[in-house]
Design a protein around this motif. Structure first.
Motif, PDB file in Angstrom:
ATOM      1  N   MET A  99       0.816  -1.208  -0.044  1.00  0.00           N
ATOM      2  CA  MET A  99      -0.148  -0.209  -0.376  1.00  0.00           C
ATOM      3  C   MET A  99       0.998   1.105   0.535  1.00  0.00           C
ATOM      4  SD  MET A  99      -3.602   1.068   2.352  1.00  0.00           S
ATOM      5  CE  MET A  99      -4.139  -0.196   2.155  1.00  0.00           C
ATOM      6  N   THR A 100       0.426   2.427  -1.382  1.00  0.00           N
ATOM      7  CA  THR A 100       1.934   3.504  -1.348  1.00  0.00           C
ATOM      8  C   THR A 100       0.594   4.553  -0.008  1.00  0.00           C
ATOM      9  OG1 THR A 100      -0.353   4.182  -3.039  1.00  0.00           O
ATOM     10  CG2 THR A 100       2.175   2.686  -3.008  1.00  0.00           C
ATOM     11  N   ASP A 101       1.871   5.345  -0.006  1.00  0.00           N
ATOM     12  CA  ASP A 101       1.111   6.761   0.884  1.00  0.00           C
ATOM     13  C   ASP A 101       0.004   6.862   0.204  1.00  0.00           C
ATOM     14  OD1 ASP A 101       3.545   6.467   2.785  1.00  0.00           O
ATOM     15  OD2 ASP A 101       4.407   7.642   1.794  1.00  0.00           O
ATOM     16  N   ALA A 102      -0.925   7.136   1.488  1.00  0.00           N
ATOM     17  CA  ALA A 102      -2.324   7.790   0.200  1.00  0.00           C
ATOM     18  C   ALA A 102      -2.303   8.887   0.674  1.00  0.00           C
ATOM     19  CB  ALA A 102      -3.331   6.804   1.187  1.00  0.00           C
ATOM     20  N   VAL A 148      -8.625   8.358  -8.169  1.00  0.00           N
ATOM     21  CA  VAL A 148      -9.818   8.397  -7.959  1.00  0.00           C
ATOM     22  C   VAL A 148     -10.702   7.789  -7.439  1.00  0.00           C
ATOM     23  CG1 VAL A 148      -9.306   6.135  -9.695  1.00  0.00           C
ATOM     24  CG2 VAL A 148     -11.133   6.886 -10.115  1.00  0.00           C
ATOM     25  N   LYS A 149     -11.835   8.462  -6.323  1.00  0.00           N
ATOM     26  CA  LYS A 149     -12.778   7.163  -5.941  1.00  0.00           C
ATOM     27  C   LYS A 149     -13.287   6.815  -7.181  1.00  0.00           C
ATOM     28  CE  LYS A 149     -16.913   7.629  -3.491  1.00  0.00           C
ATOM     29  NZ  LYS A 149     -18.076   7.998  -1.941  1.00  0.00           N
ATOM     30  N   GLU A 150     -13.243   4.960  -7.023  1.00  0.00           N
ATOM     31  CA  GLU A 150     -13.989   4.155  -7.906  1.00  0.00           C
ATOM     32  C   GLU A 150     -14.920   3.172  -7.328  1.00  0.00           C
ATOM     33  OE1 GLU A 150     -14.917   1.545  -9.070  1.00  0.00           O
ATOM     34  OE2 GLU A 150     -14.200   1.308 -10.992  1.00  0.00           O
ATOM     35  N   ILE A 174      -6.093   4.744  -5.596  1.00  0.00           N
ATOM     36  CA  ILE A 174      -7.410   4.357  -5.626  1.00  0.00           C
ATOM     37  C   ILE A 174      -8.513   4.468  -4.605  1.00  0.00           C
ATOM     38  CG2 ILE A 174      -8.770   2.573  -6.546  1.00  0.00           C
ATOM     39  CD1 ILE A 174      -7.115   1.277  -8.825  1.00  0.00           C
ATOM     40  N   TYR A 175      -9.183   4.501  -4.499  1.00  0.00           N
ATOM     41  CA  TYR A 175     -10.062   5.287  -2.493  1.00  0.00           C
ATOM     42  C   TYR A 175     -10.920   4.010  -3.134  1.00  0.00           C
ATOM     43  CZ  TYR A 175      -6.920   8.423  -0.975  1.00  0.00           C
ATOM     44  OH  TYR A 175      -6.149   8.711  -0.030  1.00  0.00           O
ATOM     45  N   ALA A 218     -19.115  -2.785   0.483  1.00  0.00           N
ATOM     46  CA  ALA A 218     -18.670  -4.218   0.418  1.00  0.00           C
ATOM     47  C   ALA A 218     -17.481  -4.684  -0.396  1.00  0.00           C
ATOM     48  CB  ALA A 218     -19.660  -4.773  -0.605  1.00  0.00           C
ATOM     49  N   LEU A 219     -16.919  -3.325  -1.229  1.00  0.00           N
ATOM     50  CA  LEU A 219     -16.189  -3.961  -2.097  1.00  0.00           C
ATOM     51  C   LEU A 219     -14.556  -3.461  -1.807  1.00  0.00           C
ATOM     52  CD1 LEU A 219     -17.434  -3.579  -5.780  1.00  0.00           C
ATOM     53  CD2 LEU A 219     -17.952  -5.022  -4.681  1.00  0.00           C
ATOM     54  N   THR A 220     -14.280  -2.834  -0.154  1.00  0.00           N
ATOM     55  CA  THR A 220     -13.049  -2.689   0.248  1.00  0.00           C
ATOM     56  C   THR A 220     -12.266  -2.813   0.295  1.00  0.00           C
ATOM     57  OG1 THR A 220     -14.242  -0.232   1.448  1.00  0.00           O
ATOM     58  CG2 THR A 220     -12.131  -0.330   2.031  1.00  0.00           C
ATOM     59  N   LEU A 221     -12.188  -4.311   1.237  1.00  0.00           N
ATOM     60  CA  LEU A 221     -10.984  -4.932   1.534  1.00  0.00           C
ATOM     61  C   LEU A 221     -10.286  -5.796  -0.538  1.00  0.00           C
ATOM     62  CD1 LEU A 221      -9.639  -6.962   2.990  1.00  0.00           C
ATOM     63  CD2 LEU A 221     -11.206  -8.461   3.424  1.00  0.00           C
ATOM     64  N   ALA A 222     -12.005  -6.112  -1.191  1.00  0.00           N
ATOM     65  CA  ALA A 222     -11.090  -6.183  -2.465  1.00  0.00           C
ATOM     66  C   ALA A 222     -10.582  -5.304  -2.893  1.00  0.00           C
ATOM     67  CB  ALA A 222     -12.357  -6.792  -3.038  1.00  0.00           C
ATOM     68  N   TRP A 223     -10.692  -4.039  -2.979  1.00  0.00           N
ATOM     69  CA  TRP A 223     -10.699  -3.320  -3.592  1.00  0.00           C
ATOM     70  C   TRP A 223      -8.605  -2.927  -3.175  1.00  0.00           C
ATOM     71  CZ3 TRP A 223      -9.748  -1.035  -7.670  1.00  0.00           C
ATOM     72  CH2 TRP A 223     -11.006  -0.929  -9.006  1.00  0.00           C
ATOM     73  N   LEU A 224      -8.318  -3.461  -1.641  1.00  0.00           N
ATOM     74  CA  LEU A 224      -7.243  -3.398  -1.431  1.00  0.00           C
ATOM     75  C   LEU A 224      -6.762  -5.028  -1.662  1.00  0.00           C
ATOM     76  CD1 LEU A 224      -8.560  -2.790   2.344  1.00  0.00           C
ATOM     77  CD2 LEU A 224      -7.407  -0.647   1.356  1.00  0.00           C
ATOM     78  N   ALA A 225      -7.085  -5.099  -1.689  1.00  0.00           N
ATOM     79  CA  ALA A 225      -6.070  -6.704  -2.631  1.00  0.00           C
ATOM     80  C   ALA A 225      -5.453  -5.718  -4.114  1.00  0.00           C
ATOM     81  CB  ALA A 225      -7.252  -7.110  -2.382  1.00  0.00           C
ATOM     82  N   HIS A 226      -5.993  -5.152  -4.721  1.00  0.00           N
ATOM     83  CA  HIS A 226      -5.978  -4.792  -5.788  1.00  0.00           C
ATOM     84  C   HIS A 226      -4.938  -3.409  -6.132  1.00  0.00           C
ATOM     85  CE1 HIS A 226      -9.090  -7.681  -7.006  1.00  0.00           C
ATOM     86  NE2 HIS A 226      -8.375  -7.364  -8.209  1.00  0.00           N
ATOM     87  N   GLY A 227      -4.432  -2.542  -4.600  1.00  0.00           N
ATOM     88  CA  GLY A 227      -3.522  -1.403  -4.305  1.00  0.00           C
ATOM     89  C   GLY A 227      -4.432  -0.656  -4.031  1.00  0.00           C
ATOM     90  N   ALA A 228      -5.840  -0.479  -3.517  1.00  0.00           N
ATOM     91  CA  ALA A 228      -6.021   0.929  -3.325  1.00  0.00           C
ATOM     92  C   ALA A 228      -5.501   1.464  -2.310  1.00  0.00           C
ATOM     93  CB  ALA A 228      -7.801   0.532  -2.847  1.00  0.00           C
ATOM     94  N   VAL A 229      -5.522   2.432  -1.962  1.00  0.00           N
ATOM     95  CA  VAL A 229      -4.556   2.877  -0.477  1.00  0.00           C
ATOM     96  C   VAL A 229      -5.571   3.042   0.313  1.00  0.00           C
ATOM     97  CG1 VAL A 229      -2.934   4.288  -1.484  1.00  0.00           C
ATOM     98  CG2 VAL A 229      -5.016   5.340  -1.561  1.00  0.00           C
ATOM     99  N   GLY A 230      -7.133   3.063   0.246  1.00  0.00           N
ATOM    100  CA  GLY A 230      -7.633   3.678   1.351  1.00  0.00           C
ATOM    101  C   GLY A 230      -9.314   3.217   0.626  1.00  0.00           C
TER     102      GLY A 230
END
Length: 295
Positions: free
Chosen positions: A1-4, A164-166, A184-185, A190-202
């Motif tokens: 996870m990169t700096d947000a 981007v807020k996706e 990516i935020y 419901a998809l936040t954990l999946a987005w974290l796995a795909h590289g989202a910062v938060g």
């Protein structure tokens, strides 16, 4: 996870109204303080959950100033400025920059459904109006107009576009956006954990109005590679997320009712065309919050 750039746990803050429908700045500040005390390091004001389609530009400025005064020393404050009129959006962007917002949330113009070139020019005009960092917001379920990958490619070359807020749920495109340089935020609880796995910062959340501590635990656990804790926390959150986000009349209505049930605020007033949850909807919400251990 990169700096947000705007923190890792944010909510699109509800706007609290008095009995007569006017903005209650003091109670809105109270909710903002509650969020910062429960896991948040960023807040978005005047987003859809803040009922921005019903607030005036003057009210948006007052809300932003009040929230920044209340918690701006403890959290990044992002101003929702998106409308379906470019001139109004530019005015809101300039106002937010003057007040001192840390970022701007810029949604695709809604209802009038401009084509790709129109969306791009809208974004370019608004972004160039200030030096404040920008989060593009893609939520085609509400706007009717998705942001294309070509538009994303061009927009990332503009110095202040950083995130981007996706809320389209497009994970393959998310991978491409990361390669382009976007932070990516998640825009869908419901998809936040999946987005974290795909590289989202938060996440920019709705449910974290009452799930702030849990969301913080999940995000921090994932960042520490403690995937099991992140997964178990997410599973415990799901009943509340489903109750808050899983009904047609959701967003400001359910977030306010959840805050009322948990004792943070004493009313759930909304502005039309939204209507406050009825008794049956409140009981369904209560059941979801209880199942997640919030009541």
């Amino acid at each position: 996870m990169t700096d947000a750039p705007f923190g890792t746990v944010l909510s699109a803050l509800v706007t609290i109204f008095n009995d007569d429908g006017s903005v209650d700045l003091e109670q809105t500040q109270k909710v903002a303080k509650h969020l910062v005390e429960h896991g948040h390091d960023g807040i978005v004001v005047s987003g859809t959950t803040g009922e921005s389609p019903t607030t005036t530009p003057a009210e948006d400025g007052e809300i932003l100033a009040a929230v920044k005064d209340a918690v701006g020393d403890r959290a990044k404050i992002v101003a929702g400025i998106g409308t379906n009129d470019t001139r109004t959006t530019v005015e809101l962007a300039k106002q937010a920059a003057k007040v001192g917002a840390d970022g701007l949330l810029l949604v695709t113009p809604y209802y009038n459904k401009p084509g790709e070139r129109g969306i791009r020019e809208h974004f370019r005009t608004v972004v160039s109006a200030t030096d404040t960092p920008v989060i593009l917001y893609d939520v085609p379920g509400r706007t009717g107009s998705p942001i294309t990958l070509d538009t994303y490619r061009e927009a990332i070359s503009w110095d202040t576009v950083v995130a981007v807020k996706e809320a389209a749920g497009d994970f393959p495109r998310g991978a491409r956006l990361l390669d382009l340089g976007y932070n990516i935020y998640s825009g869908d609880d419901a998809l936040t954990l999946a987005w974290l796995a795909h590289g989202a910062v938060g996440v920019i959340s709705v449910a974290a109005h009452v799930l702030g501590d849990q969301t913080r635990t999940m995000v921090d656990a994932f960042a520490a590679s403690d995937i099991e804790t992140a997964r178990k926390t997410y599973a415990r959150m799901l009943p509340a997320i489903d109750a808050i986000m899983g009904v047609p009349n959701y967003g400001a209505t359910t977030a306010k009712a959840a805050l009322e049930l948990t004792g943070v605020i004493d009313n759930r007033h909304v502005r039309g065309p939204l209507v406050a949850l009825d008794d049956d909807e409140v009981e369904a919400l209560r059941a979801g919050l209880e199942a997640s251990g919030l009541l």
